[in-house]
Design an enzyme around this catalytic site. Structure first.
Site, mmCIF file in Angstrom:
data_model
loop_
_atom_site.group_PDB
_atom_site.id
_atom_site.type_symbol
_atom_site.label_atom_id
_atom_site.label_comp_id
_atom_site.label_asym_id
_atom_site.label_seq_id
_atom_site.Cartn_x
_atom_site.Cartn_y
_atom_site.Cartn_z
ATOM 1 N N ASP A 141 -9.656 4.056 -0.650
ATOM 2 C CA ASP A 141 -9.209 4.218 -2.039
ATOM 3 C C ASP A 141 -9.494 2.937 -2.810
ATOM 4 O O ASP A 141 -10.091 2.960 -3.896
ATOM 5 C CB ASP A 141 -7.705 4.532 -2.051
ATOM 6 C CG ASP A 141 -7.170 4.694 -3.461
ATOM 7 O OD1 ASP A 141 -7.830 5.367 -4.272
ATOM 8 O OD2 ASP A 141 -6.095 4.128 -3.760
ATOM 9 N N ASP B 130 -11.155 -7.283 4.287
ATOM 10 C CA ASP B 130 -11.098 -8.349 3.274
ATOM 11 C C ASP B 130 -12.497 -8.915 3.011
ATOM 12 O O ASP B 130 -12.924 -9.057 1.866
ATOM 13 C CB ASP B 130 -10.093 -9.452 3.669
ATOM 14 C CG ASP B 130 -10.204 -9.905 5.114
ATOM 15 O OD1 ASP B 130 -11.011 -9.336 5.880
ATOM 16 O OD2 ASP B 130 -9.477 -10.858 5.481
ATOM 17 N N TYR C 250 -0.865 7.566 3.622
ATOM 18 C CA TYR C 250 -0.667 8.655 2.664
ATOM 19 C C TYR C 250 0.103 9.834 3.256
ATOM 20 O O TYR C 250 0.837 10.516 2.545
ATOM 21 C CB TYR C 250 -2.021 9.189 2.179
ATOM 22 C CG TYR C 250 -2.678 8.365 1.121
ATOM 23 C CD1 TYR C 250 -3.298 7.170 1.431
ATOM 24 C CD2 TYR C 250 -2.699 8.804 -0.202
ATOM 25 C CE1 TYR C 250 -3.933 6.426 0.449
ATOM 26 C CE2 TYR C 250 -3.334 8.066 -1.185
ATOM 27 C CZ TYR C 250 -3.944 6.877 -0.856
ATOM 28 O OH TYR C 250 -4.566 6.145 -1.830
ATOM 29 N N ASP D 13 -12.765 2.101 -5.808
ATOM 30 C CA ASP D 13 -12.580 1.650 -7.200
ATOM 31 C C ASP D 13 -13.273 0.298 -7.399
ATOM 32 O O ASP D 13 -13.877 0.045 -8.441
ATOM 33 C CB ASP D 13 -11.088 1.524 -7.560
ATOM 34 C CG ASP D 13 -10.520 2.799 -8.193
ATOM 35 O OD1 ASP D 13 -10.970 3.900 -7.815
ATOM 36 O OD2 ASP D 13 -9.622 2.694 -9.059
ATOM 37 N N LYS E 47 -9.179 -3.474 9.933
ATOM 38 C CA LYS E 47 -8.461 -4.754 9.967
ATOM 39 C C LYS E 47 -8.010 -4.962 11.413
ATOM 40 O O LYS E 47 -6.825 -5.152 11.721
ATOM 41 C CB LYS E 47 -7.271 -4.684 8.977
ATOM 42 C CG LYS E 47 -6.538 -5.982 8.759
ATOM 43 C CD LYS E 47 -7.296 -7.005 7.931
ATOM 44 C CE LYS E 47 -6.549 -8.319 7.883
ATOM 45 N NZ LYS E 47 -7.319 -9.398 7.227
HETATM 46 C C1 IPM Z 1 -7.870 8.869 -5.879
HETATM 47 C C2 IPM Z 1 -6.472 8.604 -6.403
HETATM 48 C C3 IPM Z 1 -5.444 9.286 -5.504
HETATM 49 C C4 IPM Z 1 -5.536 8.625 -4.134
HETATM 50 C C5 IPM Z 1 -3.974 9.267 -6.010
HETATM 51 C C6 IPM Z 1 -3.860 9.732 -7.427
HETATM 52 C C7 IPM Z 1 -3.096 10.082 -5.109
HETATM 53 O O1 IPM Z 1 -6.236 7.232 -6.535
HETATM 54 O O2 IPM Z 1 -8.267 10.044 -5.815
HETATM 55 O O3 IPM Z 1 -8.576 7.905 -5.549
HETATM 56 O O4 IPM Z 1 -4.940 7.539 -3.930
HETATM 57 O O5 IPM Z 1 -6.191 9.203 -3.275
HETATM 58 MN MN MN Z 2 -8.024 6.004 -6.193
#
Ligand code: IPM
Ligand code: MN
Ligand code: NAD
Length: 348
Positions: free
Chosen positions: A239, A215, A136, A243, A182
């Site tokens: 990240d 993984d 990032y 999710d 990893k």
């Molecule tokens: C999150 C989002 C952000 C990230 C993006 C929008 C920059 O996906 O807050 O998880 O990848 O950190």
């Molecule tokens: Mn995210």
């Protein structure tokens, strides 16, 4: 009087933020709230995603509450004029290197999970995502005709400071840290693993530590989530895994986060601006409301109030589930149910 800067952002951001601020006002009426356009909304109003006056305001605050940013309207902008770039700059300017993303299946809400109840029951994982390093923020990045590259880099101090947060958090929980990397392929993971081990051996030897490859951890997080207490991992892995972990409680809309460093903390749900449901009043504000809970706990040091917010959200979810959970309750109505539950437990 504590000052909280509120950045509603884009898409469902303003909708879930309005709900979360209603709860904040109810449980902490002494807090001074200051709102600013941020992300796409700030590009439209001021020509940039993170204007200087917003930077000044957040740096002078006690905490920042963010909704979500981004959307198709700004996706074709040059990178420096994208909402996402503003978000990364906000995180960097606050120095919030440790992103805490708790994943819990609250008792009585197992039926909201797509997983079998015996797998979903008692899930309580804290993902500690490194937030200011890795791909990032690495300056070695380019796109050049038909070739492009990004670099994942970490320094030992960057790993040490986030590892300490993970061990500190584990000590207040079940005292177990899983570091995810990893290291079978990446040198950067080799350094990560060695550094986490060193911090453990020198400072937190009484905390259990194990290492897993990302993984396999992704698979185990879904098939056997109870094996985890605290997971610590680098920016991009964190990240993706967070999710994925949203599958456990049943919706991305349930997941809050706290980003901590040495200055004001940043509190935001982990979901995005959800353009597919924006403007309909149906987004689940739970992640945003629980982020207010984390703000009360970590920034304002009011753990008793934070616990009651968590409890009120659980009560409201049981009886009045939102659309993403198979119910019918809208964003604003859900916030009202949470406030009702707070009144019942006598917090206000
Ligand atoms: C999150 C989002 C952000 C990230 C993006 C929008 C920059 O996906 O807050 O998880 O990848 O950190
Ligand atoms: Mn995210
Ligand atoms: P998203 O998280 O916005 O949406 C993914 C899916 O989850 C969608 O189906 C959406 O409807 C659903 N969802 C998300 N939040 C919900 C909620 N509160 N209640 C019910 N359902 C919800 O991810 P995306 O569609 O990949 O990204 C959309 C935009 O958001 C992009 O511009 C992206 O860059 C941005 N984004 C911002 C943040 C942030 O502000 N922290 C985080 C992730 C994505």
């Amino acid at each position: 009087m504590p000052k909280v800067v509120v950045l509603p952002g884009d898409g469902v951001g303003p909708e879930v933020t309005r709900a979360a601020v209603a709860v904040l006002r109810e449980v902490a009426p002494d807090v001074q709230i200051e709102e600013h356009a941020f992300g796409g909304a700030a590009i439209d109003a001021h020509g940039e995603p993170y204007p200087a006056q917003v930077r000044e305001a957040v740096l002078a605050s006690d905490a920042v509450l963010l909704g979500a940013i981004g959307g198709p309207k700004w996706d074709r902008h040059p990178r420096e004029l994208r909402p996402e770039t503003g978000l990364l700059a906000l995180r960097a300017s606050l120095g919030v290197y440790a992103n805490l993303r708790p994943v819990r299946v609250f008792p009585g809400l197992e039926d909201k999970s797509p997983l079998r109840p015996e797998i979903a029951r008692n899930v309580d994982v804290l993902i500690v995502r490194e937030l200011l390093g890795g791909a990032y923020f690495d300056p070695r990045r380019e796109i050049n005709g038909d070739a492009a590259h990004n670099t994942i880099g970490y320094t030992r101090p960057e790993v040490e400071r986030v590892a300490r947060v993970a061990f500190w958090a584990a000590q207040q929980r079940r005292n177990k840290v899983t570091s995810v990397d990893k290291a079978n392929v990446l040198e950067v993971s080799e350094l990560w693993r060695e550094t986490v081990t060193r911090v453990h051996d020198a400072e937190y030897a009484s905390t259990a530590l194990n290492h897993e490859y990302v993984d396999s951890a992704a698979m185990l997080l879904v098939t056997n989530p109870s094996r985890y207490d605290v997971i610590v991992t680098e920016n991009l892995f964190g990240d993706i895994l967070s999710d994925l972990a949203a599958v456990l409680p049943g919706s991305l809309g349930l997941m809050p986060s706290a980003s901590l460093g040495d200055g004001p903390g940043l509190f935001e749900p982990i979901h995005g601006s959800a353009p597919d449901i924006a403007g309909k009043g149906i987004a689940n504000p739970t992640g945003a409301i629980l982020s207010v809970g984390m703000l009360l706990r970590h920034a304002l040091k009011r753990p008793a109030v934070a616990n009651r917010v968590d409890h009120a959200v659980t009560t409201a979810l049981r009886t009045y589930p939102t659309r993403d959970l198979g119910g019918e309750t809208g964003t604003e109505a859900f916030a009202e149910r949470v406030i009702e539950a707070l009144v019942h437990t006598g917090v206000v």
